[in-house]
Design a protein around this motif. Structure first.
Motif, PDB file in Angstrom:
ATOM      1  N   UNK A 209     -25.329 -12.006  17.187  1.00  0.00           N
ATOM      2  CA  UNK A 209     -24.851 -12.975  16.206  1.00  0.00           C
ATOM      3  C   UNK A 209     -23.946 -12.255  15.210  1.00  0.00           C
ATOM      4  N   UNK A 210     -22.642 -12.379  15.398  1.00  0.00           N
ATOM      5  CA  UNK A 210     -21.652 -11.772  14.521  1.00  0.00           C
ATOM      6  C   UNK A 210     -21.640 -10.241  14.574  1.00  0.00           C
ATOM      7  N   UNK A 211     -22.006  -9.671  15.729  1.00  0.00           N
ATOM      8  CA  UNK A 211     -21.938  -8.220  15.943  1.00  0.00           C
ATOM      9  C   UNK A 211     -21.729  -7.953  17.430  1.00  0.00           C
ATOM     10  N   UNK A 212     -21.160  -6.796  17.748  1.00  0.00           N
ATOM     11  CA  UNK A 212     -20.955  -6.401  19.142  1.00  0.00           C
ATOM     12  C   UNK A 212     -21.326  -4.937  19.338  1.00  0.00           C
ATOM     13  N   UNK A 213     -21.866  -4.635  20.525  1.00  0.00           N
ATOM     14  CA  UNK A 213     -21.962  -3.259  21.008  1.00  0.00           C
ATOM     15  C   UNK A 213     -20.784  -3.077  21.946  1.00  0.00           C
ATOM     16  N   UNK A 214     -19.918  -2.116  21.631  1.00  0.00           N
ATOM     17  CA  UNK A 214     -18.641  -1.986  22.334  1.00  0.00           C
ATOM     18  C   UNK A 214     -18.514  -0.607  22.974  1.00  0.00           C
ATOM     19  N   UNK A 215     -18.025  -0.591  24.204  1.00  0.00           N
ATOM     20  CA  UNK A 215     -17.654   0.661  24.872  1.00  0.00           C
ATOM     21  C   UNK A 215     -16.154   0.868  24.696  1.00  0.00           C
ATOM     22  N   UNK A 216     -15.773   2.088  24.331  1.00  0.00           N
ATOM     23  CA  UNK A 216     -14.371   2.381  24.063  1.00  0.00           C
ATOM     24  C   UNK A 216     -13.952   3.649  24.788  1.00  0.00           C
ATOM     25  N   UNK A 217     -12.760   3.609  25.365  1.00  0.00           N
ATOM     26  CA  UNK A 217     -12.197   4.769  26.047  1.00  0.00           C
ATOM     27  C   UNK A 217     -10.845   5.085  25.416  1.00  0.00           C
ATOM     28  N   UNK A 218     -10.665   6.337  25.053  1.00  0.00           N
ATOM     29  CA  UNK A 218      -9.424   6.756  24.406  1.00  0.00           C
ATOM     30  C   UNK A 218      -8.371   7.125  25.443  1.00  0.00           C
ATOM     31  N   UNK A 219      -7.190   6.531  25.303  1.00  0.00           N
ATOM     32  CA  UNK A 219      -6.037   6.966  26.105  1.00  0.00           C
ATOM     33  C   UNK A 219      -5.249   8.016  25.337  1.00  0.00           C
ATOM     34  N   UNK A 220      -5.267   7.914  24.016  1.00  0.00           N
ATOM     35  CA  UNK A 220      -4.695   8.934  23.142  1.00  0.00           C
ATOM     36  C   UNK A 220      -5.818   9.436  22.240  1.00  0.00           C
ATOM     37  N   UNK A 221      -5.585  10.529  21.536  1.00  0.00           N
ATOM     38  CA  UNK A 221      -6.665  11.120  20.736  1.00  0.00           C
ATOM     39  C   UNK A 221      -6.264  11.368  19.301  1.00  0.00           C
ATOM     40  N   UNK A 222      -5.963  10.315  18.560  1.00  0.00           N
ATOM     41  CA  UNK A 222      -5.567  10.462  17.156  1.00  0.00           C
ATOM     42  C   UNK A 222      -6.803  10.579  16.266  1.00  0.00           C
ATOM     43  N   UNK A 223      -6.610  11.190  15.109  1.00  0.00           N
ATOM     44  CA  UNK A 223      -7.687  11.289  14.128  1.00  0.00           C
ATOM     45  C   UNK A 223      -8.180   9.897  13.728  1.00  0.00           C
ATOM     46  N   UNK A 224      -9.492   9.683  13.784  1.00  0.00           N
ATOM     47  CA  UNK A 224     -10.129   8.418  13.395  1.00  0.00           C
ATOM     48  C   UNK A 224      -9.646   7.234  14.230  1.00  0.00           C
TER      49      UNK A 224
END
Length: 290
Positions: A209-224
């Motif tokens: 309810x108004x939140x997500x568990x998200x998987x993320x994969x970086x294609x680039x690697x910038x700070x933050x």
């Protein structure tokens, strides 16, 4: 052994085009006397003949201006070339003026010395102090060069799990927004056309309810990068005081964890996959949201 098709190549050409050494590493290892052809020290311009035997010596004693400190390390994998560590939140990766000791690098150097490894800490990946998860470290110059070279290959995959406020507009997608540092005196980044191209792939693992568990994969690697991109979508990470807000009632750091890493081994070329489970504070946050 040099094959017929490479007969006549100079050593520096062979190491760069055939062995795939970087130019910098090639020059460093040859000029330090680390390469022999038919058991004779070679130069960058040694001319090769078919059948020549090339030996590259990469193991040597090294020193680093870091104080070794005994530290409990969660080592996921280690061999003579690399070490993968599951870093807890709250630990800085490498010494700084503000944190000269107590960092992961201090603990790693102590670990190396205890094991008799004559190597220094060469970080291949980094994490913010309050981001937990897998960190990859090379144990010699060859491995560091090889891994840095392979970071843009599709087999090199860094994946994260984040718990965010709100629900992302799609189950999966790509965030392609440039990230810019507007002020040298600030660590905060913003989305700005003057910034570097930055690409993050995401898919929602579980919706609440108004939140997500998200998987993320970086294609680039910038700070933050993940923190900036998610905040720009109106879905800031729980506990992210820089791009969202402090939320000690939920979690006392940003709910971001580098849970998966896939690489090509620098020496063998074998595809290696590593994972670590969510830390307890993120598990507890998920229980609260459910």
């Amino acid at each position: 052994m040099v094959q017929n098709e490479y007969d006549g190549l100079k050593l520096n050409q062979y190491l760069r085009s055939v062995v795939k050494f970087s130019s910098r590493f090639t020059q460093k290892v040859v000029r330090s006397g680390g390469v022999k052809v038919n058991n004779v020290n070679a130069t960058l311009f040694t001319k090769l003949s078919a059948g020549d035997n090339i030996e590259v010596y990469i193991d040597k004693s090294e020193e680093q201006d870091i104080i070794p400190e005994k530290m409990e390390l969660d080592i996921v994998y280690e061999d003579k070339d690399i070490i993968v560590v599951n870093k807890p939140a709250g630990i800085v990766v490498h010494p700084t003026k503000r944190y000269p000791q107590g960092t992961l690098a201090n603990g790693l150097l102590y670990h190396f010395k205890q094991n008799g490894d004559n190597c220094i800490v060469r970080l291949v990946s980094r994490l913010d102090m309050d981001t937990s998860g897998l960190i990859l470290v090379a144990k010699n110059a060859f491995s560091h060069m090889s891994l840095a070279r392979d970071m843009n290959k599709e087999q090199f995959v860094k994946a994260y799990l984040a718990i965010v406020h709100g629900n992302l507009p799609q189950e999966k997608g790509v965030i392609d927004k440039p990230i810019y540092k507007p002020d040298d005196g600030s660590i905060k980044r913003i989305i700005d056309g003057r910034g570097q191209k930055s690409i993050t792939h995401f898919n929602v693992v579980e919706r609440f309810n108004n939140s997500d568990l998200v998987r993320l994969v970086l294609e680039t690697g910038r700070t933050h990068q993940i923190r900036v991109h998610l905040s720009s979508m109106g879905t800031s990470i729980y506990g992210d005081s820089l791009y969202g807000k402090e939320e000690d009632e939920y979690i006392n750091r940003q709910a971001l964890h580098a849970y998966s890493l896939q690489i090509l081994h620098p020496r063998s070329g074998e595809l290696l996959k590593f994972q670590c489970e969510l830390p307890d504070d993120m598990k507890e946050l998920l229980r609260k949201l459910k």
